[in-house]
Design an enzyme around this catalytic site. Sequence first.
Site, mmCIF file in Angstrom:
data_model
loop_
_atom_site.group_PDB
_atom_site.id
_atom_site.type_symbol
_atom_site.label_atom_id
_atom_site.label_comp_id
_atom_site.label_asym_id
_atom_site.label_seq_id
_atom_site.Cartn_x
_atom_site.Cartn_y
_atom_site.Cartn_z
ATOM 1 N N SER A 197 0.796 -1.224 0.000
ATOM 2 C CA SER A 197 0.000 0.000 0.000
ATOM 3 C C SER A 197 0.827 1.271 0.000
ATOM 4 O O SER A 197 0.373 2.298 -0.479
ATOM 5 C CB SER A 197 -0.945 0.000 1.203
ATOM 6 O OG SER A 197 -0.212 -0.110 2.408
ATOM 7 N N LYS A 203 -11.965 -0.135 0.774
ATOM 8 C CA LYS A 203 -11.176 0.624 -0.206
ATOM 9 C C LYS A 203 -11.989 0.778 -1.491
ATOM 10 O O LYS A 203 -12.926 1.560 -1.520
ATOM 11 C CB LYS A 203 -9.821 -0.040 -0.373
ATOM 12 C CG LYS A 203 -9.022 0.156 0.918
ATOM 13 C CD LYS A 203 -7.698 -0.501 0.970
ATOM 14 C CE LYS A 203 -7.023 -0.074 2.270
ATOM 15 N NZ LYS A 203 -6.371 -1.143 2.977
ATOM 16 N N HIS A 216 -5.540 -3.786 -1.596
ATOM 17 C CA HIS A 216 -5.361 -2.752 -2.627
ATOM 18 C C HIS A 216 -5.449 -3.326 -4.043
ATOM 19 O O HIS A 216 -5.165 -2.605 -5.009
ATOM 20 C CB HIS A 216 -4.038 -2.014 -2.427
ATOM 21 C CG HIS A 216 -4.067 -1.068 -1.269
ATOM 22 N ND1 HIS A 216 -4.460 0.255 -1.398
ATOM 23 C CD2 HIS A 216 -3.780 -1.244 0.041
ATOM 24 C CE1 HIS A 216 -4.392 0.849 -0.219
ATOM 25 N NE2 HIS A 216 -3.985 -0.038 0.679
HETATM 26 C C1 LIG Z 1 -6.168 -1.254 4.411
HETATM 27 C C2 LIG Z 1 -5.587 -2.588 4.580
HETATM 28 C C3 LIG Z 1 -6.105 -3.483 5.501
HETATM 29 C C4 LIG Z 1 -7.193 -3.082 6.466
HETATM 30 O O1 LIG Z 1 -8.414 -3.037 5.861
HETATM 31 P P1 LIG Z 1 -9.662 -2.435 6.688
HETATM 32 O O2 LIG Z 1 -10.841 -3.064 6.036
HETATM 33 O O3 LIG Z 1 -9.606 -0.963 6.564
HETATM 34 O O4 LIG Z 1 -9.484 -2.886 8.103
HETATM 35 C C5 LIG Z 1 -5.578 -4.748 5.566
HETATM 36 N N1 LIG Z 1 -4.549 -5.114 4.759
HETATM 37 C C6 LIG Z 1 -4.024 -4.278 3.865
HETATM 38 C C7 LIG Z 1 -2.913 -4.734 2.989
HETATM 39 C C8 LIG Z 1 -4.515 -2.979 3.755
HETATM 40 O O5 LIG Z 1 -3.972 -2.140 2.885
#
Ligand SMILES: *Cc1c(COP(=O)(O)O)cnc(C)c1O
Length: 394
Positions: free
Chosen positions: A182, A241, A210
């Site tokens: 990310s 996301k 992502h």
């Molecule tokens: C954003 C993210 C998460 C967390 O996701 P949420 O649904 O916001 O808790 C987990 N793993 C990765 C790789 C992320 O980028």
Amino acid sequence: MAASHFLRSEIDALRREGLYNAIRHLDGPQGPTLTIDGRPLLNFCSNNYLGLANHPRIVDAAKAALDRYGLGPGAVRTIAGTMTIHDELESRLAAFKGVEAAISLQSGFVANIGTIATLVGADDAVISDELNHASIVDGVRLAKGARSIYRHADVEDLRRTLRKARDAGAGRVLVITDGVFSMDGDIAPLDRIVAAAEDFDAMVMVDDAHGEGVLGRGGRGIVDHFGLHGRVDVEVGTMSKAFGAIGGYVAGSRDLIEWLSQRARPFLFSSAATPPDVGACIAAIDILEDSTDLVDRLWANGARFKAAMQAAGFDIGESQTPITPVMLGDVTLAREVSRRLFDHHGVFAQAIGFPTVPHGKARIRVMVSAAHSHDDLDRCAAAFAEVGRELGVL
Ligand SMILES: *Cc1c(COP(=O)(O)O)cnc(C)c1O
């Protein structure tokens, strides 16, 4: 109470070291533009890749679910019963990802925390990329078996680590990687990771947070991107996301999902997402299955913005996705660039420093979305160029 005085001095130390996160307060929805303290700003901070966070179809679906199911889930699903809207989401997710089954959890973070320890027992081993997301790091810490880290995206180092685990007599071995990293936007070499794991009879888990709505056909994610269907044991995803809502899930075989429904502690001991969240997630899948327009626009916007930033002379790292890290190194410099963008140009693009990225690798991570207009992207790049010249970055 006297014992908690350390809190103030620790917080003050964060401020002195430039590591304190000042949080902005939005007066309305997440979108390509937003309002902060009554000021309109261009938003380049959110993971709202496709602009679904405030999309009318998503909002309508959330309202319809609220009307039909009410708000609260009542208790954990194993005790209070599971609403059919959760079942519907799970079968839709499984179909979207091309797997047998899926289980939804409260967030992507929780999905990682809840899954890893159910797969790795005391006699087993877990092997994790050094740049994996914090939720994987924490999930790995909860696992009882042997834990090792391999160098970022280095499959040779992964093979050495797998060999060591086998030599040490590990039972089950689980390899875990982020799909898209990310903070840098690079894509894990999942095809070679899977091949290495197969050579050592290890399981593979990928966190597609992502990649969802970004990679693969119509945004089906990293497994689809590499054509690895049937060869990845565990896919973790988030719906916070690209899906524009909230929630996490795990996708894989029927046995995996049944096992998680019996053993994953966030499933057993924490209540489910609310019906409006779940309705919104289903609508996001509808939108992605209806058309690839948004995913295509996301990539076109990413390419346009990156080209402008490179032409201006910025170091934008090694991203292979629309994520655009503007590498600045020093955290104080990154924060000053971010401040000037915000105060002088109406551009909201947050500086990111330790512990989210390593010391000395501070950056502004620009998140381009399908909802940005060409004018939004060009204005953002022009603002960066002006601030970059003022501060001697260019
Ligand atoms: C954003 C993210 C998460 C967390 O996701 P949420 O649904 O916001 O808790 C987990 N793993 C990765 C790789 C992320 O980028």
